[in-house]
Design a protein around this motif. Structure first.
Motif, short mmCIF file in Angstrom:
data_model
loop_
_atom_site.label_atom_id
_atom_site.label_comp_id
_atom_site.label_asym_id
_atom_site.label_seq_id
_atom_site.Cartn_x
_atom_site.Cartn_y
_atom_site.Cartn_z
N ARG A 155 -2.53 -4.30 -12.42
CA ARG A 155 -2.06 -3.52 -11.27
C ARG A 155 -1.86 -2.07 -11.71
O ARG A 155 -0.72 -1.60 -11.87
CB ARG A 155 -0.75 -4.13 -10.73
N GLU A 175 11.21 -7.74 -11.24
CA GLU A 175 10.20 -8.49 -10.51
C GLU A 175 9.38 -9.38 -11.44
O GLU A 175 8.99 -10.49 -11.07
CB GLU A 175 9.29 -7.54 -9.72
N THR A 207 3.70 -13.12 -4.56
CA THR A 207 3.13 -11.77 -4.71
C THR A 207 4.03 -10.95 -5.61
O THR A 207 5.26 -10.94 -5.44
CB THR A 207 3.01 -11.07 -3.34
N ASP A 220 5.70 -7.82 -6.41
CA ASP A 220 6.05 -6.66 -5.59
C ASP A 220 7.36 -6.03 -6.06
O ASP A 220 8.44 -6.38 -5.57
CB ASP A 220 6.15 -7.07 -4.12
N GLU A 266 8.61 -3.32 -5.32
CA GLU A 266 9.25 -2.54 -4.25
C GLU A 266 10.36 -3.34 -3.57
O GLU A 266 11.29 -2.75 -3.00
CB GLU A 266 8.20 -2.12 -3.23
N ARG A 267 10.30 -4.67 -3.65
CA ARG A 267 11.33 -5.48 -2.99
C ARG A 267 12.71 -5.22 -3.60
O ARG A 267 13.73 -5.49 -2.97
CB ARG A 267 10.96 -6.96 -3.07
#
Length: 532
Positions: A358, A398, A450, A452, A454-455
């Motif tokens: 990523r 995460e 997923t 992520d 940002e969560r």
């Protein structure tokens, strides 16, 4: 029948005595002979099988589990070669489920609330490990303490993980990262000519070196650190759930015990060196120094009080400690390594793989790390810098949620434990709270499969404290959880400044291998190069 004047047993009548001879050739002897040898063994075996099945069904009660177990062994092969898909199926089968392997009856608490109840029931359960762990870690090790004794011991260790203490350990950690990042480049570019190799074993060595430097500073030689890193795999193998409960020569438990003895010996040497240096007024550079200094400060305070010397309140240590022996110190530090080695090795492996796959996330990590360093990629780490990296922190959290290193934690029921309103775990059973389901709950973490980060910034993940079971909860929560997260932030932040890396994904890269903790099935093939 002859008239004997009164009724008598036929055996007392001479006419019947020969036919009912109680000797080896008579009726009773024939029964005995018929039950001897092979048939007696078969009968005994069938009785044991029946008892084994009865005990399993009785313990199982109304919870989910196989209707019967393979006699004695149970799902032995599944335990020796665990598969993540089988664990997921077990978690999905119900809040409580069970299996029985050999003599161990195992209850799996899958839901968040069931897991939390186990974690928070010290009156009924205590952490447990496989039988051989007592021989490797030693029976008198503090991790085997329970109740008040455990709580009091932990209090004496809390000061080793304060913000001020963690700042002290950063230079040693950064030193190790610099050394191993250079090694990454040498492995990829010189030894393998830019071809990918599995880096999981290299990450294990890195995290062992970081742990040893953090725990014992420079009291341990690089050669000893390398030896521990190489041999620690044997300790992990010896502590798997299914293993020989006794140490048999040339088995995994045998080699694990030898490795554990070596680690304890090295840590004992370090403890003696730390005592001498701290007594001479040396600076604190590692966890062992900080703990030894607390012991010496406590002893100094006690001596002043004994002599009647007036001591101001601010001079009294926060926690009065006794002087621990070198071996006691070694045992405690060994538990720190035991708790961190496999978990941080897992987390670091997934972290490098996830960042490579990523690049947009890695770019944001780089931007943030360069900004907090004021544009200087060589800027030394500090707690101020680490605390100004919210996105890097989100990436680490995460990673720990998405691929939690420890997916379950074994406990043992000290007495009958009412886990739910309808089921009571029998005394002596193993009760295992699972971490994975709570961390992949779609109602708490939308799109849980997923990755992520940002969560954790704009989402509600930070509010889900009851689901954040990565480090456990209750009286036995992980003492070094803040250290572990900061350590991973420091590692990936520094790597983002100095290295490029490419993940050569395979069909098994996203599959999960379970070996104490979890790793990519292909052990993460990477190529590192120097960042311009």
């Amino acid at each position: 029948m002859p008239d004997n004047g009164t009724w008598a047993s036929p055996v007392a009548d001479a006419q019947y005595s020969q036919g009912l001879d109680t000797g080896t050739g008579g009726f009773i002897g024939q029964i005995y002979a018929g039950l001897s040898g092979y048939s007696l063994c078969v009968t005994l075996f069938l009785l044991l099988v029946a008892y084994d099945q009865f005990k399993y069904v009785w313990n199982k009660g109304n919870i989910v589990g196989p209707a019967w177990k393979m006699p004695f062994f149970g799902p032995f092969l599944s335990s020796v070669y665990p598969k993540m898909d089988e664990y997921k199926a077990k978690w999905a089968s119900g809040d409580l489920s069970c299996v029985s392997v050999f003599h161990k009856f195992v209850i799996i608490a899958s839901s968040r609330d069931m897991a939390r109840k186990v974690f928070n029931s010290p009156a009924f359960v205590k952490p447990c490990v496989v039988d051989v762990a007592y021989k490797l870690l030693r029976p008198v090790n503090w991790v085997f303490l329970d109740g008040r004794a455990h709580v009091d011991y932990r209090k004496g260790l809390n000061g080793l993980f304060t913000r001020q203490a963690l700042e002290t350990y950063l230079p040693g950690q950064e030193e190790v990262y610099a050394k191993y990042f250079a090694k990454f480049l040498d492995i990829s570019q010189t030894e393998n000519n830019g071809k990918p190799i599995p880096y999981m074993p290299v990450f294990r060595e890195l995290m062992c070196a970081v742990s040893c430097r953090t725990f014992v500073g420079h009291y341990m030689s690089d050669a000893a650190v390398k030896k521990i890193a190489d041999d620690y795999y044997k300790i992990t193998a010896a502590l798997e759930l299914v293993n020989f409960p006794i140490i048999i020569p040339f088995t995994r438990t045998y080699y694990g015990k030898k490795a554990a003895d070596m680690v304890l010996h090295e840590f004992s040497i370090c403890a003696a060196k730390s005592k001498a240096r701290m007594a001479a007024g040396g600076d604190t550079t590692c966890i062992m120094d900080a703990w030894v200094k607390s012991m010496l400060d406590s002893e100094s305070y006690r001596q002043k009080i004994a002599k009647g010397v007036k001591v101001d309140d601010f001079e009294k240590p926060t926690m009065l400690l006794r002087i621990f022996s070198d071996f006691e110190i070694a045992m405690t530090v060994f538990t720190f390594l035991f708790a961190s080695q496999d978990a941080t090795s897992s987390a670091s492996t997934w972290l490098f793989q996830l960042m490579a796959d990523r690049p947009e996330i890695l770019d944001r990590v780089r931007e943030e790390n360069l900004a907090v360093r004021n544009g200087d990629r060589e800027q030394k780490l500090s707690m101020d810098i680490l605390e100004k990296m919210p996105y890097t922190r989100a990436v680490v959290k995460e990673t720990l949620r998405y691929r939690p290193p420890v997916i379950m934690v074994p406990y043992v029921a000290k007495k009958a434990f009412p886990v739910s309103d309808t089921y009571t775990a029998p005394k002596g059973s193993m009760v295992i709270p699972s971490v994975w389901p709570a961390l992949h709950d779609p109602e708490v973490y939308p799109a849980p499969d997923t990755f992520d980060p940002e969560r954790w910034i704009s989402g509600d993940a930070e509010k889900a404290v009851k689901n954040w079971l990565v480090f456990g909860t209750g009286p036995h929560y992980c003492l070094g959880q803040t250290y572990a997260q900061l350590n991973l932030m420091a590692m990936i932040g520094k790597a983002s400044m100095q290295l490029n890396w490419e993940h050569h994904a395979t069909l098994r890269s996203e599959d999960i291998k379970v070996f104490a903790t979890i790793f990519p099935m292909d052990d993460c093939p990477l190529v590192f190069s120097k960042r311009d």
